[in-house]
Motif scaffolding. Structure first.
Motif, PDB file in Angstrom:
ATOM      1  N   PHE A  34       0.838  -1.187   0.000  1.00 20.18           N
ATOM      2  CA  PHE A  34       0.000   0.000   0.000  1.00 20.18           C
ATOM      3  C   PHE A  34       0.880   1.246   0.000  1.00 20.18           C
ATOM      4  CE2 PHE A  34      -2.845  -3.225   1.565  1.00 20.18           C
ATOM      5  CZ  PHE A  34      -4.020  -2.910   0.907  1.00 20.18           C
ATOM      6  N   HIS A  35       0.353   2.282  -0.629  1.00 19.63           N
ATOM      7  CA  HIS A  35       1.134   3.505  -0.775  1.00 19.63           C
ATOM      8  C   HIS A  35       1.209   4.315   0.512  1.00 19.63           C
ATOM      9  CE1 HIS A  35       1.728   2.863  -5.003  1.00 19.63           C
ATOM     10  NE2 HIS A  35       0.447   2.635  -5.145  1.00 19.63           N
ATOM     11  N   SER A  36       0.243   4.138   1.380  1.00 20.90           N
ATOM     12  CA  SER A  36       0.312   4.812   2.674  1.00 20.90           C
ATOM     13  C   SER A  36      -0.546   4.049   3.654  1.00 20.90           C
ATOM     14  CB  SER A  36      -0.179   6.266   2.567  1.00 20.90           C
ATOM     15  OG  SER A  36      -1.548   6.307   2.287  1.00 20.90           O
ATOM     16  N   ILE A  37      -0.226   4.154   4.917  1.00 21.33           N
ATOM     17  CA  ILE A  37      -0.983   3.454   5.935  1.00 21.33           C
ATOM     18  C   ILE A  37      -1.441   4.452   6.995  1.00 21.33           C
ATOM     19  CG2 ILE A  37      -0.884   1.732   7.773  1.00 21.33           C
ATOM     20  CD1 ILE A  37       1.042   0.136   6.109  1.00 21.33           C
ATOM     21  N   ASN A  38      -2.750   4.480   7.188  1.00 21.36           N
ATOM     22  CA  ASN A  38      -3.321   5.334   8.219  1.00 21.36           C
ATOM     23  C   ASN A  38      -3.455   4.481   9.477  1.00 21.36           C
ATOM     24  OD1 ASN A  38      -5.112   6.775   9.913  1.00 21.36           O
ATOM     25  ND2 ASN A  38      -5.929   7.877   8.134  1.00 21.36           N
ATOM     26  N   SER A 123      -1.962  12.840  -4.534  1.00 18.77           N
ATOM     27  CA  SER A 123      -3.274  13.337  -4.104  1.00 18.77           C
ATOM     28  C   SER A 123      -3.912  12.388  -3.101  1.00 18.77           C
ATOM     29  CB  SER A 123      -4.198  13.496  -5.318  1.00 18.77           C
ATOM     30  OG  SER A 123      -3.675  14.423  -6.231  1.00 18.77           O
ATOM     31  N   ILE A 124      -3.736  11.104  -3.324  1.00 20.53           N
ATOM     32  CA  ILE A 124      -4.317  10.109  -2.431  1.00 20.53           C
ATOM     33  C   ILE A 124      -3.636  10.154  -1.066  1.00 20.53           C
ATOM     34  CG2 ILE A 124      -4.590   7.619  -2.060  1.00 20.53           C
ATOM     35  CD1 ILE A 124      -4.800   7.396  -5.166  1.00 20.53           C
ATOM     36  N   GLU A 125      -2.309  10.222  -1.073  1.00 21.51           N
ATOM     37  CA  GLU A 125      -1.570  10.272   0.190  1.00 21.51           C
ATOM     38  C   GLU A 125      -1.852  11.556   0.954  1.00 21.51           C
ATOM     39  OE1 GLU A 125       2.428   9.693  -1.161  1.00 21.51           O
ATOM     40  OE2 GLU A 125       2.352   7.517  -0.812  1.00 21.51           O
ATOM     41  N   LYS A 126      -2.082  12.641   0.222  1.00 21.71           N
ATOM     42  CA  LYS A 126      -2.375  13.922   0.870  1.00 21.71           C
ATOM     43  C   LYS A 126      -3.650  13.839   1.698  1.00 21.71           C
ATOM     44  CE  LYS A 126      -2.651  18.867  -0.190  1.00 21.71           C
ATOM     45  NZ  LYS A 126      -2.652  19.886  -1.284  1.00 21.71           N
ATOM     46  N   GLN A 127      -4.568  12.999   1.273  1.00 23.74           N
ATOM     47  CA  GLN A 127      -5.820  12.799   2.004  1.00 23.74           C
ATOM     48  C   GLN A 127      -5.692  11.709   3.072  1.00 23.74           C
ATOM     49  OE1 GLN A 127      -8.618  14.643   1.551  1.00 23.74           O
ATOM     50  NE2 GLN A 127      -7.485  15.860   0.038  1.00 23.74           N
ATOM     51  N   GLN A 128      -4.463  11.221   3.248  1.00 26.14           N
ATOM     52  CA  GLN A 128      -4.181  10.151   4.214  1.00 26.14           C
ATOM     53  C   GLN A 128      -5.003   8.889   3.898  1.00 26.14           C
ATOM     54  OE1 GLN A 128      -4.711  12.485   7.991  1.00 26.14           O
ATOM     55  NE2 GLN A 128      -2.593  11.817   8.350  1.00 26.14           N
ATOM     56  N   LEU A 129      -5.085   8.600   2.629  1.00 28.94           N
ATOM     57  CA  LEU A 129      -5.801   7.419   2.166  1.00 28.94           C
ATOM     58  C   LEU A 129      -4.797   6.415   1.610  1.00 28.94           C
ATOM     59  CD1 LEU A 129      -8.737   9.245   0.344  1.00 28.94           C
ATOM     60  CD2 LEU A 129      -8.762   8.237   2.643  1.00 28.94           C
ATOM     61  N   THR A 130      -5.259   5.224   1.307  1.00 26.59           N
ATOM     62  CA  THR A 130      -4.392   4.169   0.803  1.00 26.59           C
ATOM     63  C   THR A 130      -4.948   3.631  -0.520  1.00 26.59           C
ATOM     64  OG1 THR A 130      -3.330   2.079   1.387  1.00 26.59           O
ATOM     65  CG2 THR A 130      -5.613   2.338   2.045  1.00 26.59           C
ATOM     66  N   ALA A 131      -4.078   3.220  -1.410  1.00 34.27           N
ATOM     67  CA  ALA A 131      -4.526   2.795  -2.736  1.00 34.27           C
ATOM     68  C   ALA A 131      -3.701   1.637  -3.252  1.00 34.27           C
ATOM     69  CB  ALA A 131      -4.429   3.971  -3.714  1.00 34.27           C
ATOM     70  N   PHE A 132      -4.306   0.858  -4.161  1.00 40.39           N
ATOM     71  CA  PHE A 132      -3.564  -0.155  -4.896  1.00 40.39           C
ATOM     72  C   PHE A 132      -4.096  -0.231  -6.313  1.00 40.39           C
ATOM     73  CE2 PHE A 132      -6.980  -2.519  -2.796  1.00 40.39           C
ATOM     74  CZ  PHE A 132      -7.537  -3.219  -3.859  1.00 40.39           C
ATOM     75  N   VAL A 154      -9.171   3.030  -3.933  1.00 40.47           N
ATOM     76  CA  VAL A 154      -8.711   3.854  -2.810  1.00 40.47           C
ATOM     77  C   VAL A 154      -9.568   3.591  -1.577  1.00 40.47           C
ATOM     78  CG1 VAL A 154      -8.237   6.197  -2.015  1.00 40.47           C
ATOM     79  CG2 VAL A 154      -7.987   5.633  -4.450  1.00 40.47           C
ATOM     80  N   PHE A 155      -8.887   3.323  -0.453  1.00 38.71           N
ATOM     81  CA  PHE A 155      -9.553   3.002   0.807  1.00 38.71           C
ATOM     82  C   PHE A 155      -9.104   3.958   1.914  1.00 38.71           C
ATOM     83  CE2 PHE A 155      -9.641  -0.715  -1.783  1.00 38.71           C
ATOM     84  CZ  PHE A 155     -10.812  -1.384  -1.466  1.00 38.71           C
ATOM     85  N   LYS A 156      -9.871   3.967   2.978  1.00 33.66           N
ATOM     86  CA  LYS A 156      -9.544   4.855   4.100  1.00 33.66           C
ATOM     87  C   LYS A 156      -8.378   4.302   4.913  1.00 33.66           C
ATOM     88  CE  LYS A 156     -11.805   7.762   7.530  1.00 33.66           C
ATOM     89  NZ  LYS A 156     -13.111   8.156   8.119  1.00 33.66           N
ATOM     90  N   HIS A 157      -8.355   2.989   5.112  1.00 32.32           N
ATOM     91  CA  HIS A 157      -7.308   2.383   5.949  1.00 32.32           C
ATOM     92  C   HIS A 157      -6.730   1.146   5.263  1.00 32.32           C
ATOM     93  CE1 HIS A 157      -8.450   4.978   9.255  1.00 32.32           C
ATOM     94  NE2 HIS A 157      -9.692   4.529   9.204  1.00 32.32           N
TER      95      HIS A 157
END
Length: 371
Positions: A34-38, A123-132, A154-157
């Motif tokens: 995942f590109h980012s993890i909340n 843009s996705i990471e800026k919203q603190q979201l995660t994507a694949f 794109v997901f929230k967590h």
């Protein structure tokens, strides 16, 4: 819109997977990074989906994600999401918004369980979201078929079981070839670019001559007149005097037997041909009334082209392979895999994919919409 919070008793993750028609996590070792993890501990969207028996997905309407055909939706992204909802045995609620930023906000606020967007990772990471990747990283398959390879879910967590099962579902599709087949059906290059100028000229010159007949007949059978026009263009280029080497004639290229069965006495009469073609297509739709739209349209088109008996034989073979014969991806995959050795299959694949392309072109080209 419903809230993403849950109420009542919750199913455990273990009991949920026991009720699935197949194991979504069969390829659990194939997880995309995942590109980012909340790290927040908010209520998981997975719980909301299971308890409400509904998956809410938001997207921007574009050629890669979704196309609106009257009351029905179709498109590479839409069908992929629809198959995921089916695998979870939940109802899909699919929403479209005007831009990717709005779609991301819906995910952040919990208005949607996830979004399907072509937003940049930044843009996705800026919203603190995660994507694949919606293709499990198989970008070449999408590019080859003229689809946007930057399509992401794109997901929230990232630690939400919903995002984890979704990534496994997509990668499972990559491994078993279903994503390749789906992309092939929605190939944006099925008609070469230089041909569109000729097609648009044909439609601009001929469609006005028969539009009234298409609309009147479509109303009679509760069909989309644009679809009838797309069938007519594929069959005859909207030329009423067309004749094939096999003897089919007219705008809708009816055989003599089909024409008689549909009450058509003169196949080269445009009004009669359109009437007969619409009646026959409506009968094909009725044969597959147990199959939901938009798949029912594609089954009916293949039956219109090959005959319903041929479709039934293919369905039997699909069933013998342990697959669902009423799933369009399976039928299309069978035709596509065997088209090299069977001319009828090759013709059917070309037939249905071109009609889909013509339908989208007629409904989205201003010069044609306003004819």
């Amino acid at each position: 819109m419903h809230s993403s919070s849950t109420s009542g008793s919750r199913l455990s993750l273990h009991s949920f997977f026991n009720r699935l028609p197949f194991k979504v996590l069969a390829f659990s070792t194939v997880l995309l990074p995942f590109h980012s993890i909340n790290a927040g501990k908010a209520v998981h969207q997975f719980d909301s989906v299971v308890n409400q028996n509904k998956l809410t997905v938001v997207s921007v309407e574009n050629p890669t994600t979704v196309f609106k055909d009257g009351q029905h939706l179709h498109g590479f992204g839409y069908d992929l999401v629809r198959n995921y909802a089916d695998s979870m045995n939940v109802k899909l609620e699919f929403k479209t918004v005007s831009d990717n930023a709005t779609a991301l906000k819906w995910v952040s606020s919990g208005k949607a369980n996830f979004a399907m967007t072509t937003s940049s990772i930044q843009s996705i990471e800026k919203q603190q979201l995660t994507a694949f990747s919606a293709s499990c990283g198989d970008l070449n398959t999408l590019k080859r078929n003229g689809l946007n390879s930057e399509l992401n879910w794109v997901f929230k967590h990232a630690d939400d079981p919903l995002s984890q099962t979704a990534s496994n579902f997509v990668c499972r599709g990559k491994q078993n070839g279903s994503i390749t087949q789906l992309a092939s059906f929605y190939n944006r290059n099925v008609v070469k670019q230089e041909s569109w100028d000729v097609i648009q000229r044909d439609l601009r010159n001929r469609l006005p001559l028969y539009k009234a007949n298409f609309k009147k007949t479509a109303t009679q059978y509760d069909l989309d007149w644009h679809l009838l026009a797309a069938i007519g263009y594929q069959e005859s280029y909207l030329k009423p005097n067309s004749v094939s080497p096999t003897g089919v004639r007219g705008i809708m290229m009816l055989t003599n037997n089909t024409a008689k069965a549909m009450g058509v006495s003169n196949r080269t009469d445009p009004a009669q041909s359109i009437q007969g073609g619409a009646k026959y297509y409506d009968q094909m739709l009725s044969r597959y009334e147990h199959i939901p739209f938009p798949d029912r349209n594609w089954y009916a088109l293949v039956a219109y082209n090959m005959g319903p008996g041929a479709v039934s034989q293919i369905q039997k073979r699909i069933r013998s392979q342990g697959k669902n014969p009423n799933n369009w991806v399976n039928l299309y995959a069978y035709l596509d895999r065997n088209k090299a050795s069977n001319g009828r299959y090759r013709q059917a694949v070309q037939y249905v994919t071109r009609i889909r392309a013509y339908l989208e072109h007629i409904k989205t080209t201003p010069q044609l919409v306003n004819i």
